[in-house]
Design an enzyme around this catalytic site. Structure first.
Site, short mmCIF file in Angstrom:
data_model
loop_
_atom_site.label_atom_id
_atom_site.label_comp_id
_atom_site.label_asym_id
_atom_site.label_seq_id
_atom_site.Cartn_x
_atom_site.Cartn_y
_atom_site.Cartn_z
N THR A 121 15.24 -27.14 19.51
CA THR A 121 15.63 -25.76 19.25
C THR A 121 14.42 -24.88 18.94
O THR A 121 13.41 -25.37 18.42
CB THR A 121 16.60 -25.68 18.06
OG1 THR A 121 16.82 -24.32 17.68
CG2 THR A 121 16.04 -26.41 16.84
N TYR A 145 18.21 -27.16 9.00
CA TYR A 145 18.54 -27.47 10.40
C TYR A 145 17.29 -27.56 11.25
O TYR A 145 17.07 -28.55 11.97
CB TYR A 145 19.49 -26.39 10.95
CG TYR A 145 19.60 -26.42 12.46
CD1 TYR A 145 20.16 -27.51 13.11
CD2 TYR A 145 19.12 -25.37 13.24
CE1 TYR A 145 20.26 -27.55 14.49
CE2 TYR A 145 19.21 -25.39 14.61
CZ TYR A 145 19.77 -26.49 15.24
OH TYR A 145 19.85 -26.53 16.61
#
Length: 331
Positions: A121, A145
């Site tokens: 990501t 995250y």
């Protein structure tokens, strides 16, 4: 046989369609905590897809899959991905995203499966120091995250050196759109992504859509993000697998359209596609939202021969059709 972990989820399921369309045998591994059995049923109606329910946090679950099938490579999506939840409950994210991945790659090494494409990501970059962001941008995540995804990237680098496990790490930006035949779409509970939430606001699920801030240092004052179509993203995963097969070399690639679109532009495009006004309220900025976040994807274009084919309008049209279908089916 290609193993796709998290294949009952949004991006994973679209990638399953891409692989079976191109003649691959696929086995999906998913615990269905965020994915849906209905998605698996749809995939199995489309093509020859095996499904094994299990959890990467239980190494016995993934061991059974490698004992049952001759796996050639892994496409790894299985992860929790809500930034806010990761801040509130980092233990959940580290145990699933990092410990679960360790179980997966250890099992791969044990069974001599040496190719993995990892869903990473742009959150590993943190606050952008410059835009567009290329693969050399410093990685300084600002939430658990992003930290867990960066941890996995480090694990894959180390496993390459120690165990010859070759990986492609794909860092992508905002994902949008749905299968053009509306067989699958974006189905999150709760939904946190911009485009489906704008569309839901027109379909009776919310009365007013909220824009978080309109005084950013951007041309129209709203945040700029990079929205890549989910079918284009699925194709990138297949091309990454082909690259691994042909070159047996680890690498990392950004995936994005390279043209940031502002929240206001996305909103205006939704109104254009729907041909209706959407109630909107401007509220305070959210902490930690950078003004601009979009990709330099030249490396993926040059090496993987990948390029996004679908426009923002294409993504919104397919997403709206999917949302309408969900309402018709009472979901």
């Amino acid at each position: 046989m290609i193993l796709i972990t998290g294949g009952a989820g949004y991006i994973g399921s679209h990638t399953v369609i891409n692989f079976i369309k191109n003649g691959y045998e696929v086995v999906v591994f998913d615990n269905l905590e965020n994915g849906h059995q209905e998605t698996i049923d749809t995939l199995q109606n489309i093509g020859n897809v095996k499904f094994e329910k299990g959890d990467l946090r239980n190494i016995e679950d993934i061991e059974k899959v490698f004992n049952k099938y001759k796996i050639d490579a892994v496409i790894h999506f299985a992860a929790f991905a809500l930034v806010g939840e990761s801040v509130e409950n980092p233990s959940k994210y580290y145990r699933n995203n990092v410990f679960g991945t360790l179980n997966l790659v250890d099992t791969m090494v044990k069974h001599n499966v040496k190719k993995i494409v990892f869903s990473s990501t742009c959150a590993t970059y943190g606050e952008p120091q410059y835009t567009p962001i290329d693969e050399n941008h410093p990685q300084n995540p600002i939430n658990p995250y992003g930290n867990t995804k960066l941890c996995v990237e480090y694990i894959l680098k180390d496993y390459d050196i120690a165990y010859d496990l070759k990986s492609i790490r794909l860092r992508y930006f905002n994902v949008a759109g749905c299968d053009k035949q509306t067989r699958l779409g974006e189905w999150h509970e709760p939904e946190t992504h911009l485009i489906p939430n704008i569309l839901k606001s027109t379909l009776g699920k919310n009365k007013t859509f909220k824009i978080f801030g309109n005084d950013y240092d951007t041309p129209d004052g709203t945040c700029i993000r990079d929205y890549v179509n989910v079918e284009d993203l699925a194709e990138a995963h297949r091309l990454a697998y082909l690259y691994l097969n042909e070159n047996n070399k680890s690498d990392v690639f950004n995936l994005g359209t390279e043209q940031g679109d502002s929240v206001k532009k996305v909103f205006d495009t939704c109104e254009k596609v729907l041909d209706k006004k959407i109630p909107v309220e401007v509220v305070n900025k959210r902490a930690g939202d950078p003004a601009k976040l979009y990709a330099n994807a030249n490396k993926a274009k040059d090496i993987l021969k990948w390029k996004p084919e679908r426009s923002l309008e294409d993504s919104i049209k397919s997403a709206y059709t999917w949302e309408c279908k969900q309402i018709q089916e009472g979901k």
